[in-house]
Design a protein around this motif. Sequence first.
Motif, PDB file in Angstrom:
ATOM      1  N   THR A  13      65.152 -28.302  57.637  1.00  0.00           N
ATOM      2  CA  THR A  13      66.441 -27.635  57.778  1.00  0.00           C
ATOM      3  C   THR A  13      67.292 -27.876  56.534  1.00  0.00           C
ATOM      4  OG1 THR A  13      66.260 -28.016  60.136  1.00  0.00           O
ATOM      5  CG2 THR A  13      68.423 -27.378  59.325  1.00  0.00           C
ATOM      6  N   TYR A 139      67.731 -22.418  69.952  1.00  0.00           N
ATOM      7  CA  TYR A 139      67.066 -22.845  68.732  1.00  0.00           C
ATOM      8  C   TYR A 139      65.580 -23.189  68.903  1.00  0.00           C
ATOM      9  CZ  TYR A 139      66.293 -27.491  66.396  1.00  0.00           C
ATOM     10  OH  TYR A 139      65.793 -28.618  65.833  1.00  0.00           O
ATOM     11  N   MET A 143      62.288 -21.978  66.543  1.00  0.00           N
ATOM     12  CA  MET A 143      61.294 -22.922  66.043  1.00  0.00           C
ATOM     13  C   MET A 143      59.885 -22.511  66.504  1.00  0.00           C
ATOM     14  SD  MET A 143      61.668 -26.990  66.002  1.00  0.00           S
ATOM     15  CE  MET A 143      60.215 -28.028  65.942  1.00  0.00           C
ATOM     16  N   ASP A 146      58.734 -19.803  64.222  1.00  0.00           N
ATOM     17  CA  ASP A 146      58.301 -20.349  62.928  1.00  0.00           C
ATOM     18  C   ASP A 146      56.839 -20.784  62.979  1.00  0.00           C
ATOM     19  OD1 ASP A 146      60.903 -20.268  61.893  1.00  0.00           O
ATOM     20  OD2 ASP A 146      61.368 -22.298  62.594  1.00  0.00           O
ATOM     21  N   ILE A 147      56.507 -21.422  64.086  1.00  0.00           N
ATOM     22  CA  ILE A 147      55.188 -22.050  64.219  1.00  0.00           C
ATOM     23  C   ILE A 147      54.127 -21.016  64.599  1.00  0.00           C
ATOM     24  CG2 ILE A 147      53.868 -23.732  65.567  1.00  0.00           C
ATOM     25  CD1 ILE A 147      56.614 -25.231  65.970  1.00  0.00           C
ATOM     26  N   VAL A 155      51.614 -29.597  63.743  1.00  0.00           N
ATOM     27  CA  VAL A 155      52.993 -29.568  63.263  1.00  0.00           C
ATOM     28  C   VAL A 155      53.502 -31.007  63.131  1.00  0.00           C
ATOM     29  CG1 VAL A 155      55.312 -28.673  63.706  1.00  0.00           C
ATOM     30  CG2 VAL A 155      53.319 -27.365  64.443  1.00  0.00           C
ATOM     31  N   VAL A 157      56.087 -33.673  62.702  1.00  0.00           N
ATOM     32  CA  VAL A 157      57.544 -33.743  62.886  1.00  0.00           C
ATOM     33  C   VAL A 157      57.937 -35.150  63.322  1.00  0.00           C
ATOM     34  CG1 VAL A 157      58.093 -31.334  63.487  1.00  0.00           C
ATOM     35  CG2 VAL A 157      57.203 -32.869  65.241  1.00  0.00           C
TER      36      VAL A 157
HETATM   37  N1  TRP Z   1      63.855 -28.399  63.836  1.00  0.00           N
HETATM   38  C1  TRP Z   1      63.225 -29.121  62.783  1.00  0.00           C
HETATM   39  C2  TRP Z   1      64.071 -30.355  62.440  1.00  0.00           C
HETATM   40  O1  TRP Z   1      65.255 -30.353  62.700  1.00  0.00           O
HETATM   41  C3  TRP Z   1      63.041 -28.261  61.556  1.00  0.00           C
HETATM   42  C4  TRP Z   1      62.163 -27.107  61.867  1.00  0.00           C
HETATM   43  C5  TRP Z   1      62.527 -25.812  62.029  1.00  0.00           C
HETATM   44  C6  TRP Z   1      60.759 -27.171  62.098  1.00  0.00           C
HETATM   45  N2  TRP Z   1      61.449 -25.032  62.308  1.00  0.00           N
HETATM   46  C7  TRP Z   1      60.361 -25.841  62.368  1.00  0.00           C
HETATM   47  C8  TRP Z   1      59.831 -28.205  62.085  1.00  0.00           C
HETATM   48  C9  TRP Z   1      59.025 -25.536  62.656  1.00  0.00           C
HETATM   49  C10 TRP Z   1      58.514 -27.908  62.366  1.00  0.00           C
HETATM   50  C11 TRP Z   1      58.118 -26.581  62.645  1.00  0.00           C
HETATM   51  O2  TRP Z   1      63.524 -31.300  61.901  1.00  0.00           O
END
Ligand code: TRP
Length: 441
Positions: A13, A139, A143, A146-147, A155, A157
């Motif tokens: 982010t 949100y 996300m 995105d994935i 992923v 994280v």
């Molecule tokens: N939400 C994640 C964070 O705050 C950042 C993020 C956004 C993310 N899209 C993603 C992480 C997709 C992994 C995959 O750290």
Amino acid sequence: MSTAVTRVLTGITTSGTPHLGNYAGAIRPAVEASAQPGVDAFFFLADFHALIKCADPAVVARSRMEIAATWLAAGLDTDRVTFYRQSDVPEIPELCWMLTCVTPKGLMNRAHAYKASVDANEARGTEPDDGVTMGLFSYPVLMAADILMFNAHRVPVGRDQIQHLEMARDIAQRFNHLYGRGHDVFVLPEVQIDEAVATLPGLDGRKMSKSYHNTIPLFEGGQKALKAAVAQIVTDSRLPGEPKDAEGSHLYTLYRAFSTQAQARTFKAELEAGLGWGEAKSALCDCIEAQIGPMRSHYADLMAHPDRIEEILQVGAQKARHLAVPFMERLREAVGLRQPAARTASKKVEKSARARLASFRDETGAFRQRLFSADGHELLLSEPFADPKQLNQLSRAVARMDLTMLKPDEQGRVSLAVDGQRWAYCSVESLSQVQQALAQI
Ligand code: TRP
């Protein structure tokens, strides 16, 4: 050769400045992992996510540059990985909407980030949804988009994101069930929590985090800012000459995250023999500086040339969209927004109207493939392979679009690689035709 390519994807982010904790805990391990064979890495600047947290355009703009420059300076090989900015891929918000329409509201009600806001409001005695935007509320769907857009397998994280990954899987399963017609549309992503990766203590010994105001800067402010921050690390009051409890000091934890094991052993022995905290801090600075000093000039150079960062991001966006554009076409068909291209025609027409791969043996006895467009033009000739099995594996990988496209070389040729191995070359001019054909296979 194995075609078991693992697609690894993570987003950052763009609402802050990377600090030392981000570097050791996320950036350094991600850059290292992306260099492993069999890994097809996708790293992106999650700038749509930044808008949820930050309404200051200058901060968002500055953070985008700092984060991009940091990843590049930290050694990310953008020829190998797909490094892009979320908002350069309009298919992501489009997918986000499709997913929003299959996501139960009740699932979002349970999201930790949203619940934390509601709890805080309740404690303050304000309306439960006070200050909660739809961006914050939904949100996890963005996300998931995105994935799922890139069918990521893994992923990486932080722990705070585990729930979001579970939600992405839930949403993917629902979509597969509703629209898959027996075939999974989306891969179910797995969360990856790296236990071995360093969580750095901050100046006060708590986890280094922007929200605790206890961070040590990575590049910003140069060596001077690094020294100033290290000087503020809290230690006990033992004097020089008094033995120190190395294992119990976060200064030592920080040192270990940047030193070799041998250096750490020596440092520990010195502390236990009475090294003064002042000298220990100066040793810590030298140790951190040895690793990040050389990257800092690269960082400063990139920050001074935003056009270079932009250029790199555009190449990344192109690579990302080579996958996202054809996939989105299929998704529009799946949900009924578009007529399925090939299924409208009769079987016979359909067969001849699709692009295809043809395998053959060349004059040297090697196995190769030709890619033909739907109208029968030869679009490209593959590299030669010794084993016909390799071709089968390649075909399957190609059909799954498990391809990496590398930046054009001096001759204007883009190479198409599968699992780190070059499968074929094509010219930049014919790239979109090739892409279209591949999407039909
Ligand atoms: N939400 C994640 C964070 O705050 C950042 C993020 C956004 C993310 N899209 C993603 C992480 C997709 C992994 C995959 O750290």
